[in-house]
Design an enzyme around this catalytic site. Structure first.
Site, mmCIF file in Angstrom:
data_model
loop_
_atom_site.group_PDB
_atom_site.id
_atom_site.type_symbol
_atom_site.label_atom_id
_atom_site.label_comp_id
_atom_site.label_asym_id
_atom_site.label_seq_id
_atom_site.Cartn_x
_atom_site.Cartn_y
_atom_site.Cartn_z
ATOM 1 N N THR A 1 -16.724 25.637 32.646
ATOM 2 C CA THR A 1 -17.658 24.764 33.362
ATOM 3 C C THR A 1 -18.828 24.441 32.452
ATOM 4 O OG1 THR A 1 -18.592 26.776 34.305
ATOM 5 C CG2 THR A 1 -17.079 25.545 35.696
ATOM 6 N N ASP B 1 -0.657 4.266 0.649
ATOM 7 C CA ASP B 1 -1.236 5.250 1.567
ATOM 8 C C ASP B 1 -0.562 5.125 2.935
ATOM 9 O OD1 ASP B 1 -2.538 2.728 2.056
ATOM 10 O OD2 ASP B 1 -4.169 3.753 3.105
ATOM 11 N N SER C 1 -3.214 -5.913 11.687
ATOM 12 C CA SER C 1 -4.205 -6.450 10.751
ATOM 13 C C SER C 1 -3.939 -5.935 9.340
ATOM 14 C CB SER C 1 -5.612 -6.005 11.165
ATOM 15 O OG SER C 1 -5.815 -6.222 12.544
ATOM 16 N N HIS D 1 0.828 -1.216 0.000
ATOM 17 C CA HIS D 1 0.000 0.000 0.000
ATOM 18 C C HIS D 1 0.852 1.253 0.000
ATOM 19 C CE1 HIS D 1 0.108 0.814 4.480
ATOM 20 N NE2 HIS D 1 0.248 -0.498 4.550
ATOM 21 N N GLU E 1 -5.388 1.030 2.403
ATOM 22 C CA GLU E 1 -5.170 0.031 3.452
ATOM 23 C C GLU E 1 -5.403 0.631 4.830
ATOM 24 O OE1 GLU E 1 -3.485 -2.670 6.332
ATOM 25 O OE2 GLU E 1 -2.860 -0.607 6.016
ATOM 26 N N HIS F 1 2.779 4.332 12.487
ATOM 27 C CA HIS F 1 1.582 5.048 12.975
ATOM 28 C C HIS F 1 1.924 6.069 14.057
ATOM 29 C CE1 HIS F 1 -1.590 1.850 11.565
ATOM 30 N NE2 HIS F 1 -0.545 1.881 10.767
ATOM 31 N N ASP G 1 4.729 -6.091 4.685
ATOM 32 C CA ASP G 1 4.032 -5.029 5.428
ATOM 33 C C ASP G 1 3.961 -5.421 6.902
ATOM 34 O OD1 ASP G 1 2.663 -2.635 5.763
ATOM 35 O OD2 ASP G 1 0.717 -3.491 5.249
ATOM 36 N N ARG H 1 -9.287 -6.146 18.368
ATOM 37 C CA ARG H 1 -8.437 -7.019 17.542
ATOM 38 C C ARG H 1 -8.947 -8.433 17.719
ATOM 39 N NH1 ARG H 1 -5.028 -4.125 13.966
ATOM 40 N NH2 ARG H 1 -4.957 -2.071 14.954
HETATM 41 N N1 BES Z 1 1.230 -2.846 8.152
HETATM 42 C C1 BES Z 1 0.179 -2.661 9.090
HETATM 43 C C2 BES Z 1 -0.230 -3.932 9.800
HETATM 44 C C3 BES Z 1 0.838 -4.618 10.589
HETATM 45 C C4 BES Z 1 1.830 -3.925 11.236
HETATM 46 C C5 BES Z 1 0.827 -5.980 10.689
HETATM 47 C C6 BES Z 1 2.808 -4.570 11.946
HETATM 48 C C7 BES Z 1 1.784 -6.635 11.417
HETATM 49 C C8 BES Z 1 2.793 -5.917 12.037
HETATM 50 C C9 BES Z 1 -1.018 -2.080 8.376
HETATM 51 O O1 BES Z 1 -0.667 -0.998 7.550
HETATM 52 C C10 BES Z 1 -1.973 -1.515 9.380
HETATM 53 O O2 BES Z 1 -1.628 -0.597 10.061
HETATM 54 N N2 BES Z 1 -3.188 -2.047 9.414
HETATM 55 C C11 BES Z 1 -4.228 -1.494 10.187
HETATM 56 C C12 BES Z 1 -5.515 -2.015 9.622
HETATM 57 C C13 BES Z 1 -6.709 -1.170 9.920
HETATM 58 C C14 BES Z 1 -6.567 0.235 9.446
HETATM 59 C C15 BES Z 1 -7.938 -1.798 9.318
HETATM 60 C C16 BES Z 1 -4.053 -1.887 11.635
HETATM 61 O O3 BES Z 1 -3.560 -2.992 11.935
HETATM 62 O O4 BES Z 1 -4.408 -1.078 12.478
HETATM 63 MN MN MN Z 2 0.920 -1.441 6.389
HETATM 64 MN MN MN Z 3 -0.450 0.776 8.892
#
Ligand code: BES
Ligand code: MN
Ligand code: MN
Length: 456
Positions: free
Chosen positions: A314, A88, A398, A86, A152, A426, A179, A327
């Site tokens: 207030t 994004d 995920s 991805h 994604e 993130h 990823d 999760r």
């Molecule tokens: N790459 C991640 C998921 C990930 C990170 C898997 C580290 C295993 C180890 C992916 O970009 C992500 O952040 N997915 C989101 C999915 C959600 C937005 C539906 C997540 O896991 O929060």
């Molecule tokens: Mn990712």
């Molecule tokens: Mn991600």
């Protein structure tokens, strides 16, 4: 193959410069004002794939940000690898916590710092450059199809229908994704499972307007107070989730499976130190690695309402909101869980406030079969490049589309990621090790070579 690795070595500086260029494009899928940047990032990848020698490189319009597609079919008799990634990225907020601006990549201590450096531009771009190296040295051992999406981080809602509508174009033998993470740079691993997710927003409404908290406070339900109580009651003193039937479909691991997964090295002290916490916290009966991979969770991702500006005001607010994610693990179903959540949250809401629950997105959990040819190819490839046999390791994150690859296209997904859990994806100061970027580019051609061999 030696030639291919030589090509990578000779061009590594340019590969990094190109990645920087991609990282400068603020392709935040959640931000409607970044629509142009999304197209720019997609087109950058399309062009790079074309330059590397892919055929039919195009942007596919969907309901959402476009998907980049390109392919190279060298021989229909050879197996086909579908590469997914991805372009994004997550919003860069909070901006003031970044040491350097999120969309101005800098290299520090052999790491590249920028939003998306690891998740997933840096990891996805390894595939584009490995493909270039294989093409330029005529060492591509499989057919390849690229499908790089831009939704994604907001749930990949448009990608499901895209798979349904393009089954023939996407026909392949395996899906290959970078990823996810490895355990450490000297402990390679292959992600053997992903958690699913159910994400919802809740809204509580108390009085029909904001009120003076002196005149009315104590006599009228405060939706923030109520919301906090409701969220707190979703987990008990053992940090078990209290939603009825929540655990009903959870697949418990056998004692052997738990033992096997706990063979992988984990340093609890280093973990606490990295996070600046005195102790870990979580579900009774499970250790930290298990809590973050094989067990379901419930987390409040954001909560707001009332007055949050400078100083004191207030006020007894009319509304309160929260974003809540759960999760999920095999065999929990996100739709069912969202339904159970909604019913329970409505049930526990006291009279005097109104509740509304809105599901955002969901994704099914996934398990990679370790006896699959794709897994075996990834294992052999990583063993070659790292000089060590990779361990299987379950991830807590995920990737919603992965379960749909299996359901719609009948394909297993191999999660051969090269990130580290310390890469701050993130978060502010996201980064990706140059070691990891180059190790990925080095490993990918071995994967193609091994996968072709296993299919011969
Ligand atoms: N790459 C991640 C998921 C990930 C990170 C898997 C580290 C295993 C180890 C992916 O970009 C992500 O952040 N997915 C989101 C999915 C959600 C937005 C539906 C997540 O896991 O929060
Ligand atoms: Mn990712
Ligand atoms: Mn991600």
């Amino acid at each position: 193959m030696q030639q291919c690795q030589g090509y990578i070595e000779e061009n590594k500086d340019r590969f990094l410069e190109e990645l920087k260029e991609l990282l400068r494009i603020p392709s935040v899928s959640a931000d409607p004002s970044k629509k142009q940047a999304m197209i720019q990032a997609a087109d950058f990848i399309r062009q790079q794939l074309e330059k590397a020698g892919a055929d039919g490189a195009k942007l596919c319009e969907i309901d959402g940000h476009p998907i980049v597609y390109a392919e190279k079919i060298i021989d229909p008799a050879l197996p086909t690898v579908l590469v997914y990634g991805h372009y994004d990225v997550q919003p860069p907020d909070p901006l003031d916590l970044w040491d350097s601006p999120p969309f101005e990549p800098v290299i520090k201590d052999n790491k590249i710092y920028a939003r998306g450096a690891c998740d997933d531009k840096g990891q996805m771009y390894m595939h584009v450059k490995a493909f270039e190296a294989m093409m330029k040295t005529e060492s591509l051992a499989c057919n390849v199809k690229f499908m790089i999406e831009g939704e994604e981080e907001v749930g990949s809602e448009g990608l499901g229908p895209f798979l349904e509508d393009n089954k023939e174009m996407l026909a392949a033998d395996v899906v290959l994704v970078s990823d996810t993470s490895i355990i450490a740079n000297d402990i390679p691993s292959i992600t053997s499972g992903l958690r699913g997710i159910a994400y919802l927003q809740v809204e509580l409404t108390g009085p029909n307007k904001d009120l003076h908290s002196g005149t009315f406070g104590g006599a009228v339900a405060n939706p923030i107070n109520v919301l906090c109580k409701m969220i707190a009651s979703l987990t008990d003193e053992n940090n078990h989730i209290t939603i009825p039937q929540f655990y009903e479909d959870v697949l418990e691991l056998s004692a052997e499976e738990r033992k096997a997964m706990n063979q992988a090295p984990f340093d609890l002290e280093a973990y606490k130190e990295m996070l600046g916490i005195e102790d870990v916290y979580g579900e009774a009966g499970y250790n930290t690695v298990e809590r973050a991979s094989i067990r379901p969770t419930l987390d409040c991702n954001g909560i707001w309402g009332g007055y949050t500006g400078e100083g004191a005001k207030t006020v007894l607010p009319s509304k309160a909101y929260a974003k809540i994610s759960m999760r999920l693990v095999p065999n929990q179903d996100p739709h069912k869980i969202a339904g159970l959540f909604q019913k329970y949250f409505e049930d526990i809401c006291p009279k005097g406030v109104k509740v509304s629950v809105n599901p955002f997105h969901g994704g099914q959990p996934y398990v990679t079969p370790t006896d699959d040819k794709g897994y075996q190819a990834a294992k052999a490839a990583m063993e070659k490049s790292f000089g060590k046999v990779p361990l299987p390791a379950k991830a807590g994150g995920s990737i919603p589309i992965v379960a749909l690859f299996e359901q719609t296209l009948g394909l297993k997904t191999i999660l051969m990621g090269f990130g580290l859990n310390t890469d701050q994806i993130h978060s502010p100061n996201e980064h990706y090790g140059l070691f990891n970027f180059y190790k990925g580019i080095e490993t990918i051609p071995y994967f193609y070579e091994e996968f072709a061999k296993l299919h011969a």
